[in-house]
Motif scaffolding. Structure first.
Motif, PDB file in Angstrom:
ATOM      1  N   PHE A  24     -27.083  40.339  -9.371  1.00  0.00           N
ATOM      2  CA  PHE A  24     -27.592  39.531 -10.472  1.00  0.00           C
ATOM      3  C   PHE A  24     -27.048  38.104 -10.412  1.00  0.00           C
ATOM      4  N   TYR A  27     -29.596  36.794  -8.190  1.00  0.00           N
ATOM      5  CA  TYR A  27     -30.819  36.606  -8.966  1.00  0.00           C
ATOM      6  C   TYR A  27     -30.761  35.287  -9.724  1.00  0.00           C
ATOM      7  N   ASP A  28     -29.616  35.027 -10.334  1.00  0.00           N
ATOM      8  CA  ASP A  28     -29.463  33.798 -11.109  1.00  0.00           C
ATOM      9  C   ASP A  28     -29.551  32.572 -10.206  1.00  0.00           C
ATOM     10  N   VAL A  31     -33.406  32.304  -9.340  1.00  0.00           N
ATOM     11  CA  VAL A  31     -34.369  32.238 -10.434  1.00  0.00           C
ATOM     12  C   VAL A  31     -34.658  30.791 -10.835  1.00  0.00           C
ATOM     13  N   SER A  89     -24.808  37.547 -18.355  1.00  0.00           N
ATOM     14  CA  SER A  89     -26.058  38.246 -18.650  1.00  0.00           C
ATOM     15  C   SER A  89     -26.667  37.764 -19.964  1.00  0.00           C
ATOM     16  N   THR A  92     -27.748  33.984 -19.718  1.00  0.00           N
ATOM     17  CA  THR A  92     -28.944  33.791 -18.902  1.00  0.00           C
ATOM     18  C   THR A  92     -30.187  34.154 -19.689  1.00  0.00           C
ATOM     19  N   ALA A 153     -35.654  38.046  -7.400  1.00  0.00           N
ATOM     20  CA  ALA A 153     -36.144  36.900  -8.161  1.00  0.00           C
ATOM     21  C   ALA A 153     -37.387  36.303  -7.517  1.00  0.00           C
ATOM     22  N   TYR A 170     -35.928  34.693 -17.009  1.00  0.00           N
ATOM     23  CA  TYR A 170     -34.561  34.607 -17.534  1.00  0.00           C
ATOM     24  C   TYR A 170     -34.235  35.791 -18.445  1.00  0.00           C
ATOM     25  N   GLY A 173     -32.740  38.491 -16.630  1.00  0.00           N
ATOM     26  CA  GLY A 173     -31.334  38.273 -16.301  1.00  0.00           C
ATOM     27  C   GLY A 173     -30.359  38.985 -17.213  1.00  0.00           C
TER      28      GLY A 173
END
Length: 438
Positions: A24, A27-28, A31, A89, A92, A153, A170, A173
């Motif tokens: 994650f 992912y962030d 994204v 988390s 986001t 993502a 988002y 997230g």
């Protein structure tokens, strides 16, 4: 430190939980790059401002990475990781309701603090519990979650953004606080090294007995302070290596964040449609997974430094060739190699750093390496945005990132051997040494 054989189930649990958390994080990272075209259109902002927005999260990561060594000294690696995952988390997800670029930037900055603290903590835990002689490959498997998150993502963005808007990306997230945190609270073990350093011998012995491993032998400083670990990074024997590893991390993270932020937009400028441009981002992260596992195994066999040099070389060559816009098939191959040469190279740096220092400075070492590296991560999106806004042409972004890779190559090549006994020899060298002394 005593040789330890950690049970397979313990390694598996640590790797899976840290890998999911790092996924994650990845992912962030990606994204924002997937939503940049939408933000440019909705908020009527230019590439330079979008680059600054992309850097806000990275400034937060810098702060989180620099603080994490102190935080883990106070509350432990386990609780630090759980707190970081929960923090980023929630923040986001709040980015989805940001009504302006300013509010979006503030939320990204705050989320970045948690993201910055996560990576050093996960790295220290995995390297501690990894089987002897397999630290690089174990770390590479865990760290591949970073690229998996990036792929997730990029894959979700293609159908989700046109159908549900950039905000949905988002909201997704927030998944770690629902998926990772409950499992980590129950199953993630605390660092045995941390417990020993804190003088909590009974807790360390109880945990070691439950895991089926001996209590590690860690030299405990006479007095711990906020600067204890930092002083160790700067003492003779480590000082030169510390600076060169910081430079290597700076260069790698500049490429990672610069490429992940701007690759879709660069490809749009090269006349590729949005869906195709996003697919390049997917391949970029997929290439990093395969390359990281192969590179991690090579580092265990031949040592981290030579593999790092080759990785930076692959990054420089593949990114430079992208500037000449070859055929689409070759572009995909070059993008995959560049994914390894950037993300995969940073993965190798992380595990190299955690093994470069003694246990007393491990969290601080990786925290400061990533912290200084975050300066490169901050510069990457901003510099890419300025190049695009200058009208110089998309190829100059590739030339910029290739030049940074060459600088990283030189720094990695000059890193001296670690004075920590038993850490400077790769697996193959250890085997040959045993055979020669038999």
């Amino acid at each position: 430190m005593a040789q330890r054989r950690v049970t397979g189930s313990t390694v598996w649990m640590v790797v899976v939980l840290c890998g999911l958390s790092v996924a994650f994080d990845g992912y962030d990272l990606v994204v924002y790059g997937t939503t940049v075209p939408s933000l440019l259109a909705e908020w009527k902002i230019g590439p330079a401002e979008a680059g600054r927005l992309g850097s806000y999260a990275l400034i937060g990561m810098l702060i989180g990475a620099l603080l994490v060594g102190t935080i883990t000294d106070l509350i432990g690696r386990r609780r630090t990781m759980i707190a970081c995952v929960s923090w980023f988390s929630v923040l986001t997800a709040l980015c989805a309701v940001a009504g302006s670029p300013e509010m979006f930037g503030v939320l990204r900055f705050l989320a970045g603090i948690g993201l910055g603290g996560l990576m050093p903590t996960a790295a220290a835990l995995v390297v501690e519990y990894a089987p002897q002689g397999k630290q690089n490959i174990t770390y590479a498997v865990m760290q591949s979650g970073y690229a998996v998150g990036g792929i997730l993502a990029a894959s979700l963005a293609i159908p989700v953004i046109p159908a549900a808007g950039w905000q949905t990306m988002y909201l997704i997230g927030a998944a770690p606080v629902l998926i990772v945190v409950p499992v980590a609270l129950k199953w993630l073990p605390e660092s045995l090294e941390y417990l020993v350093l804190r003088g909590e011998t009974e807790k360390a012995e109880a945990l070691a007995e439950r895991l089926g491993v001996p209590v590690p032998e860690v030299a405990r400083p006479a007095k711990r302070s906020l600067l204890t670990g930092l002083r160790e990074l700067a003492r003779p024997g480590f000082r030169t290596g510390t600076i060169l590893l910081w430079i290597s991390s700076f260069c790698a993270l500049l490429m990672v964040y610069g490429m992940n932020t701007w690759l879709p937009q660069i490809m749009r400028q090269a006349q590729f449609p949005l869906g195709s441009a996003l697919s390049f981002l997917l391949v970029f992260n997929l290439g990093s997974i395969v390359g990281s596992v192969l590179g991690g195994r090579a580092a265990d066999l031949f040592g981290s430094r030579p593999v790092l040099v080759v990785s930076f070389l692959l990054a420089a060559a593949s990114i430079a060739f992208l500037a000449v816009k070859p055929s689409v098939a070759i572009i995909y191959v070059l993008v995959a190699i560049a994914g390894y040469g950037t993300i995969g190279t940073q993965n190798l740096i992380n595990v190299y750093v955690t093994r470069y220092y003694p246990a007393t400075a491990r969290s601080t070492g990786i925290g400061w390496s990533l912290g200084v590296g975050r300066l490169g991560a901050i510069l990457g999106p901003a510099a890419g945005g300025l190049v695009l806004a200058s009208g110089a042409g998309y190829a100059w972004n590739f030339y910029l990132f290739a030049a940074v890779a060459v600088l990283g190559l030189v720094a990695a090549a000059l890193v001296p051997a670690s004075p920590v006994l038993g850490r400077q020899f790769p697996v193959r060298a250890q085997v040959q040494l045993k055979e020669s002394t038999a």
